[in-house]
Motif scaffolding. Sequence first.
Motif, mmCIF file in Angstrom:
data_model
loop_
_atom_site.group_PDB
_atom_site.id
_atom_site.type_symbol
_atom_site.label_atom_id
_atom_site.label_comp_id
_atom_site.label_asym_id
_atom_site.label_seq_id
_atom_site.Cartn_x
_atom_site.Cartn_y
_atom_site.Cartn_z
ATOM 1 N N SER A 177 0.879 -1.347 -0.013
ATOM 2 C CA SER A 177 -0.058 0.064 -0.014
ATOM 3 C C SER A 177 0.937 1.345 0.077
ATOM 4 C CB SER A 177 -0.925 -0.093 1.262
ATOM 5 O OG SER A 177 -0.253 0.324 2.396
ATOM 6 N N GLY A 178 2.135 1.188 0.373
ATOM 7 C CA GLY A 178 2.910 2.301 0.382
ATOM 8 C C GLY A 178 2.936 3.240 1.678
ATOM 9 N N ARG A 179 1.969 2.642 2.568
ATOM 10 C CA ARG A 179 1.673 3.673 3.767
ATOM 11 C C ARG A 179 3.095 3.495 4.845
ATOM 12 N NH1 ARG A 179 -3.998 2.807 5.852
ATOM 13 N NH2 ARG A 179 -3.055 2.988 7.665
ATOM 14 N N LEU A 180 3.796 2.676 4.532
ATOM 15 C CA LEU A 180 5.152 2.482 5.320
ATOM 16 C C LEU A 180 6.243 3.186 4.758
ATOM 17 C CD1 LEU A 180 4.637 -0.875 7.024
ATOM 18 C CD2 LEU A 180 3.805 1.290 7.842
ATOM 19 N N ASP A 181 6.191 3.739 3.701
ATOM 20 C CA ASP A 181 7.196 4.529 2.710
ATOM 21 C C ASP A 181 7.517 6.022 3.187
ATOM 22 O OD1 ASP A 181 8.838 5.493 0.780
ATOM 23 O OD2 ASP A 181 7.404 5.387 -0.836
ATOM 24 N N PHE A 182 7.946 6.029 4.352
ATOM 25 C CA PHE A 182 8.465 7.200 4.961
ATOM 26 C C PHE A 182 9.959 6.748 5.535
ATOM 27 C CE2 PHE A 182 7.224 6.754 9.278
ATOM 28 C CZ PHE A 182 6.038 5.510 9.195
ATOM 29 N N THR A 183 10.681 8.153 6.009
ATOM 30 C CA THR A 183 11.932 7.893 6.944
ATOM 31 C C THR A 183 11.558 9.097 8.091
ATOM 32 O OG1 THR A 183 13.101 9.223 5.569
ATOM 33 C CG2 THR A 183 13.545 6.818 5.382
ATOM 34 N N THR A 184 12.078 8.776 9.147
ATOM 35 C CA THR A 184 12.266 9.784 10.224
ATOM 36 C C THR A 184 13.565 9.854 10.672
ATOM 37 O OG1 THR A 184 12.080 8.219 11.940
ATOM 38 C CG2 THR A 184 10.025 8.768 10.796
ATOM 39 N N ASP A 185 14.050 11.091 11.453
ATOM 40 C CA ASP A 185 15.075 11.167 11.842
ATOM 41 C C ASP A 185 15.474 10.819 13.284
ATOM 42 O OD1 ASP A 185 13.643 13.023 13.264
ATOM 43 O OD2 ASP A 185 14.867 14.901 12.792
ATOM 44 N N VAL A 186 14.389 9.743 13.680
ATOM 45 C CA VAL A 186 14.561 9.618 14.992
ATOM 46 C C VAL A 186 15.938 8.920 15.756
ATOM 47 C CG1 VAL A 186 13.347 8.068 16.799
ATOM 48 C CG2 VAL A 186 11.944 9.561 15.455
ATOM 49 N N VAL A 187 16.382 7.981 14.917
ATOM 50 C CA VAL A 187 17.644 7.170 15.261
ATOM 51 C C VAL A 187 18.550 8.304 15.466
ATOM 52 C CG1 VAL A 187 19.365 5.739 14.787
ATOM 53 C CG2 VAL A 187 16.946 5.136 14.216
ATOM 54 N N LYS A 188 18.969 9.335 14.253
ATOM 55 C CA LYS A 188 19.909 10.382 14.660
ATOM 56 C C LYS A 188 19.596 11.359 15.828
ATOM 57 C CE LYS A 188 23.479 12.122 13.038
ATOM 58 N NZ LYS A 188 23.707 13.757 12.613
ATOM 59 N N ARG A 189 18.299 11.803 15.609
ATOM 60 C CA ARG A 189 18.041 12.778 16.834
ATOM 61 C C ARG A 189 18.240 12.251 18.451
ATOM 62 N NH1 ARG A 189 12.580 14.007 18.375
ATOM 63 N NH2 ARG A 189 11.754 12.984 16.268
ATOM 64 N N ILE A 190 17.865 11.020 18.270
ATOM 65 C CA ILE A 190 17.842 10.467 19.896
ATOM 66 C C ILE A 190 19.513 9.960 20.040
ATOM 67 C CG2 ILE A 190 16.857 9.023 21.498
ATOM 68 C CD1 ILE A 190 14.713 10.715 20.767
ATOM 69 N N THR A 191 19.950 9.268 19.245
ATOM 70 C CA THR A 191 21.207 8.631 19.543
ATOM 71 C C THR A 191 22.343 9.160 19.065
ATOM 72 O OG1 THR A 191 21.412 7.341 17.441
ATOM 73 C CG2 THR A 191 20.150 6.076 19.181
ATOM 74 N N GLY A 192 22.133 10.403 18.135
ATOM 75 C CA GLY A 192 23.297 11.158 17.822
ATOM 76 C C GLY A 192 24.096 10.463 16.426
ATOM 77 N N ARG A 193 23.601 9.223 16.194
ATOM 78 C CA ARG A 193 24.346 8.698 14.886
ATOM 79 C C ARG A 193 23.182 8.182 13.907
ATOM 80 N NH1 ARG A 193 23.212 3.871 15.058
ATOM 81 N NH2 ARG A 193 23.034 2.696 16.809
ATOM 82 N N PRO A 194 23.662 8.182 12.603
ATOM 83 C CA PRO A 194 22.669 7.956 11.600
ATOM 84 C C PRO A 194 22.118 6.305 11.845
ATOM 85 C CG PRO A 194 24.731 7.987 10.564
ATOM 86 C CD PRO A 194 25.029 8.519 12.083
ATOM 87 N N ALA A 195 21.100 6.112 11.278
ATOM 88 C CA ALA A 195 20.412 4.991 11.229
ATOM 89 C C ALA A 195 21.133 3.946 10.279
ATOM 90 C CB ALA A 195 18.932 4.981 10.959
ATOM 91 N N LYS A 196 21.464 2.634 10.536
ATOM 92 C CA LYS A 196 21.969 1.584 9.885
ATOM 93 C C LYS A 196 21.321 1.152 8.610
ATOM 94 C CE LYS A 196 24.710 -0.616 13.748
ATOM 95 N NZ LYS A 196 24.624 -1.815 14.418
ATOM 96 N N PRO A 197 21.818 0.977 7.712
ATOM 97 C CA PRO A 197 21.153 0.270 6.347
ATOM 98 C C PRO A 197 20.821 -1.251 7.015
ATOM 99 C CG PRO A 197 23.477 0.736 5.888
ATOM 100 C CD PRO A 197 23.133 1.415 7.061
ATOM 101 N N ILE A 198 19.877 -1.854 6.312
ATOM 102 C CA ILE A 198 19.832 -3.240 6.962
ATOM 103 C C ILE A 198 20.762 -4.190 6.478
ATOM 104 C CG2 ILE A 198 17.396 -2.965 6.996
ATOM 105 C CD1 ILE A 198 17.009 -4.599 4.356
ATOM 106 N N SER A 199 21.846 -3.804 5.745
ATOM 107 C CA SER A 199 22.929 -4.809 5.304
ATOM 108 C C SER A 199 23.794 -4.921 6.642
ATOM 109 C CB SER A 199 23.738 -4.100 3.961
ATOM 110 O OG SER A 199 23.911 -2.848 4.198
#
Length: 291
Positions: free
Chosen positions: A257-279
């Motif tokens: 449906s595409g409803r989950l097609d969004f990114t947020t900055d929560v990982v970066k904002r809370i932890t101070g480092r960028p979110a990891k790719p799934i790889s």
Amino acid sequence: MPEKSTVAVTGVTGALGSRIAAQLSDRGVPQLLVGRDPARITELPGAQVRGPAAYDDSEAMREALRDASTLVLISSHPTGRRLEEHASAVRAGIEAGVRRVLYVSLVGSTGPDAPYRNARDHWMTERYLAGSGLRHTIFRAGLYGSTIAALADSELAVRGPGGDGKVAWVTHDDIAAVIATVAADEDNTEHDGEILQITGPESLTIDAATKQVAAATGRNYHYVPQTLDEAFAWRWKHGISGEQIDSWLSWYQTVASGRLDFTTDVVKRITGRPAKPISEAGWWPSPKTAW
Ligand SMILES: NC(=O)c1ccc[n+]([C@@H]2O[C@H](COP(=O)([O-])OP(=O)(O)OC[C@H]3O[C@@H](n4cnc5c(N)ncnc54)[C@H](OP(=O)(O)O)[C@@H]3O)[C@@H](O)[C@H]2O)c1
């Protein structure tokens, strides 16, 4: 009422709870490790093992949560009674003197009519917490990239009606890092009442994500798109129950449906480092563990 902060973490025999507990231990946060089977709980410095305590066993949960000031509540396995189980755990926490609940919900838990079956009782638990009067934060975890490996069959094929819908798949480590950061700082009220949606760094189709899993593991995971009719027929043929079919096909359809097609900055904002790719998930469940 407990005087100093102690974090009780449930689900510590699982993939997410164990990571949250390990990260809290690394930070030196006093914690209680709560589980249904204490023999399976990994001991950690600065932590007490508590249980056996299932969410719907009010007395055992009350005892397990004694001295806790923050409760990290990992959502239970889908049983058809999840709201009751979660509500029972929260009530036990209140009776034990817990001041704050951090609940692990799911992206897409937007209402009672959420298309993904397992999202509906997350939404109800969110509403329950909102009415509880407790300090609380909702963490809507993105879909785990590792689920792709679990959904693969013995031929490493991920078959389903996911179409070209995209999802910002996330790693357990990043979800754990966000929750551990907030859990460790009980005096900070900034996230009280918030819904934090934790996503990975980029949205990918199941096909593209499966290719990343294949590259990361060196195994031939591959996506085989199905129509809804094909998906039903294939699962019936393999003896999968009606409820399981409903659960997993609604997962694929939510992706489509595409409803989950969004990114947020929560990982970066809370932890101070960028979110990891799934790889970089570093952990892949065996095929057919989430069929
Ligand atoms: N974001 C996603 O893509 C996604 C995917 C799958 C699941 N989830 C949800 O996220 C939760 C955490 O994920 P995970 O990967 O850590 O799952 P997991 O490895 O299966 O761990 C779940 C943990 O919850 C505990 N638990 C389940 N039901 C319970 C109950 N009624 N009372 C007490 N403890 C209970 C389990 O205890 P036992 O060891 O005793 O069973 C286990 O420790 C899952 O339980 C599920 O609700 C999210």
